[in-house]
Motif scaffolding. Structure first.
Motif, PDB file in Angstrom:
ATOM      1  N   ALA A   9      50.353  66.677  -5.154  1.00 42.30           N
ATOM      2  CA  ALA A   9      50.983  67.148  -3.905  1.00 42.30           C
ATOM      3  C   ALA A   9      51.551  68.728  -4.161  1.00 42.30           C
ATOM      4  O   ALA A   9      52.169  69.201  -4.872  1.00 42.30           O
ATOM      5  N   GLY A  10      50.974  69.584  -3.366  1.00 42.97           N
ATOM      6  CA  GLY A  10      50.961  70.893  -3.179  1.00 42.97           C
ATOM      7  C   GLY A  10      50.290  71.718  -4.611  1.00 42.97           C
ATOM      8  O   GLY A  10      50.838  72.815  -4.659  1.00 42.97           O
TER       9      GLY A  10
ATOM     10  N   LEU B 103      40.768  69.708  -3.515  1.00 41.34           N
ATOM     11  CA  LEU B 103      41.189  68.272  -3.601  1.00 41.34           C
ATOM     12  C   LEU B 103      39.885  67.359  -3.379  1.00 41.34           C
ATOM     13  O   LEU B 103      39.655  66.582  -4.252  1.00 41.34           O
TER      14      LEU B 103
ATOM     15  N   PHE C  72      46.316  61.073  -6.914  1.00 42.98           N
ATOM     16  CA  PHE C  72      46.440  62.004  -5.540  1.00 42.98           C
ATOM     17  C   PHE C  72      47.644  61.608  -4.698  1.00 42.98           C
ATOM     18  O   PHE C  72      48.311  62.268  -4.138  1.00 42.98           O
TER      19      PHE C  72
ATOM     20  N   ASP D 261      49.536  59.297   0.577  1.00 44.68           N
ATOM     21  CA  ASP D 261      49.807  60.351   1.756  1.00 44.68           C
ATOM     22  C   ASP D 261      49.398  61.803   1.745  1.00 44.68           C
ATOM     23  O   ASP D 261      48.807  62.371   2.839  1.00 44.68           O
ATOM     24  N   LEU D 262      49.007  62.400   0.566  1.00 43.19           N
ATOM     25  CA  LEU D 262      48.454  63.558   0.364  1.00 43.19           C
ATOM     26  C   LEU D 262      46.961  63.539   0.778  1.00 43.19           C
ATOM     27  O   LEU D 262      46.489  64.543   1.661  1.00 43.19           O
TER      28      LEU D 262
ATOM     29  N   GLU E 233      47.178  63.467   4.571  1.00 46.60           N
ATOM     30  CA  GLU E 233      47.452  64.853   5.198  1.00 46.60           C
ATOM     31  C   GLU E 233      46.340  65.787   5.135  1.00 46.60           C
ATOM     32  O   GLU E 233      46.056  66.505   6.244  1.00 46.60           O
ATOM     33  N   THR E 234      45.584  65.826   3.948  1.00 51.69           N
ATOM     34  CA  THR E 234      44.836  66.897   3.904  1.00 51.69           C
ATOM     35  C   THR E 234      43.252  66.325   4.343  1.00 51.69           C
ATOM     36  O   THR E 234      42.417  67.344   4.484  1.00 51.69           O
TER      37      THR E 234
ATOM     38  N   THR F  58      53.928  54.336  -0.990  1.00 53.61           N
ATOM     39  CA  THR F  58      53.554  55.436  -1.052  1.00 53.61           C
ATOM     40  C   THR F  58      54.623  56.358  -1.687  1.00 53.61           C
ATOM     41  O   THR F  58      54.527  56.888  -2.892  1.00 53.61           O
TER      42      THR F  58
END
Lengths: 493, 499
Positions: B201-202, B209, B267, B270-271, B274-275, B481
């Motif tokens: 994340a981030g 990704l 990964f 959630d990530l 989101e992405t 998650t």
């Protein structure tokens, strides 16, 4: 007394041993002398490493003549690492050797064999320990001359031709090297490496410096068997006696790489070599060519020893690649691969030596089905072969991880891709032997084969075990390699 | 024993077992006793960990650093627990089956067969319990290498070339794509550990990704996502017990398990949600899912048809991972269990047919149902579970995947799932159906009992799992998650809580 003279003993003992073996003229006794000397060597090397770790660089004035006028023996982390590698490999190979030597070399020549082996050992250790440019040349010649003889002792008649081929190339290499050293001497007025390194920055005229760098790099590259000046190596490895191949593959080229490291990093300096000159570009191109082309050539070899020899050229490409990257991670990968490749190649050549001892066969076709009759020997071959591919759990993985990481750190995707492609070609050439050895039906000659004598098997497996153990415990290899890389990157400069 | 010891014991048992099998090779009865004893001890050890994991704990061993940032360490989280239970449990059944099959078929070199088998199981357990990417990669490769001799076991030209494809594709993808993906992850995230919620994340942008995910998906060749599936049909030259346990359970499940593990713990779903970095994979997996089913229709060789069916069924798991919703991940985890039980039954049946009648092509199997009624009834049960009809375990994985797809806003995926089920009907049920010529009298000739009993057990398991799926769900529900506690509340209800 002894502990303060360790650097001298490291070189003088094998020299004395060589004289002794020449005097006794009896193969058995000569072997025993070589054995005792060979096992003393790693003890000295480890003692030196301990001194270096405790007190920093060990400097020894040979004969009491103070450097820079006298010859200085200088042991830092990098040279201690190479000393340990060379002496340990020598000890293991000699322990493995007697019956293999007796079966491949005529009785009246066996004592000479050990003489030449000890001389070679003396030369290789000398290169790693000396702090003097010209003295390094002398040791280079000592090791080379004895190597020519060792190769020529092979029972195949082509061994003599291969030795001659190597002699020509080796002589050119040595000449280039000494020309470069001459230029350095003219410019700096010194032959002491540390001294040269200190004075090289004051030189205004860069042209002779470039010439010196070129001569020395090319000269050493010939000994390293850097692509495309590797052509002497496959024949030499293929036709030399099995023991000689195992010894040379794990030591000779490695010491030459050490010398290259010394000159590029410690003498000429990282900034000059890698920032001002396009050495990175040139060396990476050559390394990549070695990794791909030599690997592909290895796939098409019919002779196992020749195949492994081409694989060595490719693996040397990994080492020089790490050097060319000249980053902490890359250099660590290159230096750790010096050790790792030595261990795995020695194990492979020893396993093949066992096969040759029992069956006389070196052609892949001729060893069909041997896995079922010599399972322990070929088991060692499989594990060492996996290390060559870089499977996790073996030493090969450690090197490969560092190299791929170094490539990705620089953002060089294509380079990471080339490294893995080269591993995949290794899958093909290693897999080819494994498939024939385990899944083909054996012929009559192979059916009669059984496991080799105990000591051959034991020492092959000690190295094989080391492949796995050092794949998990990397304190001695990657640990020291990382610190050696730090030393080299800050340099003497 | 503490949980930490149990983990180590679970890893050592099959290795020690392999040694004992090698030592007792001269005496086949003793050797087979060793195999079965090892599998029983292993299963007991794995079950010993279950209670702790069910209660929400994550037993782990201390990590040993290999070199900078690369560690060897184990931890048992729900997904790994499920995979380990499936692999070690089915190994017991499979060992009994192996005895019947290998003896009935007069296979050569049986000792090395059982040795490699035990090592492969050790590899599978190592994959299941791996606490970080390096450890997982290590055992992943052990699994590849130890199964290569099993694929090439027959040592004729076909087996050797099958083995070649197997080794080159699996090593090629893992060394060529998976290794760079792992190194890249290490550089970006600074760790290789599996963490709830992921470690990326981030750290990377959306496109990067997606690229990294692609390296993983295609690098994990064992998951057989098209076009990296080709090794699986090639591996069918192996003796049937190998196809059954390794190429329907241990090896392929190690692949999809790795995919799930990477998606959930590297990964983080959630990530991905989101992405949208896994959007592309939904389509790739859906394509793989349908295409493999269609290819399966065209295969006349029974094992080849089952292999393509496996490719298709594995894509369900990958699809669930790509959807990246909680329900979809539960569906994927379920699918690992349900498909394993169903498919091993089908392979057992295929092997039983080979032993009893020496037939491998479906077109030669006319009247097989009357000749081998028990076997073919088990085949029917297994098929229905694969298709996803109640009252069989396969129902639930499809159910959860469907919910997951709707949650993710990909309603069309439900249509894909239904189409695939219809295709399953089309390629599986006709095998049971082929009619004998009218008036022909067919004697009942079943395979040896050692073959017959295991396939009845696994068929029965398919039914048991329909009712017992609640246990699996409880485990998978922990795959939170970020906040483990909330999950149970948000999950849709609709499953019986045990029998």
């Amino acid at each position: 007394m002894i502990s303060s003279n360790l650097p001298a003993l490291q070189v003088v003992l094998p020299l004395l041993g060589a004289v002794l073996t020449a005097l006794v003229r009896r193969g058995q006794i000569a072997w025993f002398i070589a054995l005792v000397v060979s096992w003393t060597m790693p003890m000295i090397a480890f003692a030196l490493l301990k001194q270096v770790l405790a007190e920093g660089v060990v400097s020894y004035a040979l004969g009491g003549w103070a450097p820079p006028l006298g010859i200085e023996y200088r042991v830092d982390l990098v040279s201690a690492y190479i000393l340990i590698l060379v002496s340990l490999m020598g000890a293991l190979v000699v322990s493995y050797a007697p019956r293999s030597v007796a079966s491949e070399i005529a009785p009246e020549r066996q004592a000479w064999f050990y003489t030449m082996y000890l001389l070679c050992m003396c030369g290789l250790l000398g290169i790693a320990i000396t702090g003097d440019a010209f003295n390094a040349f002398v040791f280079l010649e000592v090791s080379s001359l004895s190597t020519y003889v060792l190769i020529a002792l092979g029972r195949d008649r082509r061994a003599i031709l291969s030795a001659y081929q190597y002699l020509i190339v080796g002589t050119i290499g040595a000449t280039f090297y000494v020309l470069g050293v001459g230029l350095l001497y003219v410019m700096t007025g010194s032959l002491n490496l540390a001294d040269i390194a200190g004075r090289i920055g004051d030189i205004d005229n860069i042209r002779p410096l470039l010439a010196a760098l070129a001569f020395i790099t090319v000269g050493i590259s010939l000994k390293v068997a850097l692509f495309p000046v590797h052509l002497w190596l496959p024949n030499a490895y293929a036709f030399a006696p099995s023991v000689v191949t195992a010894f040379l593959a794990s030591t000779a080229t490695k010491v030459a790489i050490y010398l290259l490291l010394r000159y590029l990093f410690s003498i000429f300096g990282v900034v000059f070599v890698f920032r001002d000159l396009p050495v990175t570009e040139i060396l990476i191109t050559l390394s990549v060519a070695a990794m791909i082309i030599a690997s592909v050539v290895a796939v098409f070899q019919a002779n196992v020893k020749r195949m492994l020899a081409y694989s060595s050229v490719a693996q040397i490409g990994y080492i020089t690649l790490g050097i060319a990257l000249a980053t902490q991670t890359g250099l660590t990968g290159g230096i750790v691969h010096i050790f790792n490749h030595a261990v795995m190649k020695a194990a492979l050549f020893m396993a093949i030596g066992c096969v040759v001892f029992r069956t006389g066969a070196v052609k892949i076709e001729d060893i069909a089905g041997i896995g079922r009759h010599m399972p322990l020997t070929m088991g060692a071959f499989v594990i060492a072969g996996l290390a060559l591919i870089g499977v996790p759990g073996t030493v090969g993985f450690v090197s490969k991880y560092y190299l791929v990481a170094a490539a990705l750190e620089k953002g060089w995707w294509w380079l990471a891709a080339i490294i893995v492609i080269s591993s995949l070609i290794a899958v093909v050439y290693v897999g080819r032997v494994i498939e024939v050895a385990w899944f083909r039906d054996p012929g009559a000659a192979i059916r009669a084969a059984r496991e080799p004598p105990l000591e051959m098997l034991v020492f092959t497996w000690i190295l094989t075990a080391a492949i796995v153990v050092l794949g998990f415990d990397t304190e001695l290899t990657a640990g020291i390699a990382g610190r050696a890389a730090e030393v080299l990157l800050t340099g003497m400069k | 024993m503490s949980a930490e010891t149990l983990i180590v014991v679970a890893l050592l048992v099959p290795i020690v077992g392999a040694g004992l099998i090698a030592l007792t090779g001269r005496n086949p009865n003793l050797r087979e006793t060793m195999t079965i004893a090892t599998s029983l001890v292993l299963f007991a050890t794995v079950m010993g960990l279950l209670a702790a994991v069910l209660s929400g704990a994550t037993p782990r061993t201390a990590s040993v650093e290999i070199f900078a940032g690369v560690e060897l360490g184990f931890s048992v989280e729900p997904l790994g627990m499920i995979f380990a239970v499936v692999a070690s449990g089915l190994w017991i059944v499979n060992s009994i089956y192996s005895i019947g099959y290998m003896r009935g078929h007069n296979e050569p070199r049986q000792t090395s067969f059982y040795v490699c088998f035990a090592i492969a199981i050790a590899g599978a357990i190592g994959v299941a319990f791996a606490g970080n990417l390096f450890t997982l990669f290590l055992f992943y490769e052990i699994l590849t290498l130890s199964t290569y001799p099993l694929v090439a076991h027959k040592a004729d030209a076909k087996a050797i070339s099958g083995g070649r494809i197997y080794l080159l594709m699996l090593l090629g993808t893992s060394m060529g794509l998976l290794l760079p993906a792992i190194v890249w992850t290490g550089i970006v995230a600074g760790t290789l550990d599996f963490m709830p919620g992921g470690i990326l994340a981030g750290k990377l942008g959306g496109t990067a990704l997606g690229l990294l995910l692609a390296l993983y998906i295609f690098g994990i060749g064992k998951a057989a996502v098209m076009p990296m599936h080709y090794w699986l049909p090639a591996a069918m030259v192996a003796p049937t017990p190998v196809s059954a346990l390794l190429h329907a359970v241990a090896v392929v499940k190690a692949g999809v398990f790795t995919v799930l593990k990477v998606v959930v713990y590297v990964f983080g779903i959630d990530l991905l949600a989101e992405t949208g970095a896994s959007e592309w994979l939904v389509f790739v997996a859906a394509f793989s899912l349908l295409m493999a089913s269609i290819v399966a229709l065209t295969r006349d060789n029974l094992k080849a048809r089952l292999a393509y069916s496996t490719v298709s069924q594995l894509a369900y798991v990958v699809l669930g991972a790509a959807l990246a919703t909680q329900a979809a991940i539960i569906g994927s985890g379920m699918q690992i269990v349900m498909h394993a039980t169903g498919k091993i039954t089908l392979f057992f049946c295929a092997g039983a047919i080979m032993v009893a009648t020496h037939k491998t092509e479906i077109s030669d199997m006319a009247g097989i149902g009357r000749r081998m009624p028990v076997t073919m009834f088990a085949f029917l049960v297994g098929s229905l579970s694969i298709i996803g009809l109640p009252p069989l375990g396969g129902t639930w994985s499809k159910w959860w995947l469907g919910i997951g797809a709707v949650d993710a806003g990909h309603e069309w995926v439900v249509a894909v799932l239904m189409t695939s089920s219809l295709l399953n009907v089309a390629y599986l049920l006709p095998i049971v159906a082929p009619k004998a010529k009218p008036g022909e009298r067919i004697a009942v000739t079943e395979a040896p009992k050692a073959c017959l009993i295991p396939l009845c057990i696994t068929a029965a398991l398919c039914i048991v799992l329909f009712f017992g799926a609640g246990q699996v769900e409880t485990l998978l529900a922990q795959l939170a998650t970020t906040a483990p506690a909330d999950i149970a509340a948000t999950l849709p209800k609709g499953m019986p809580d045990g029998l």
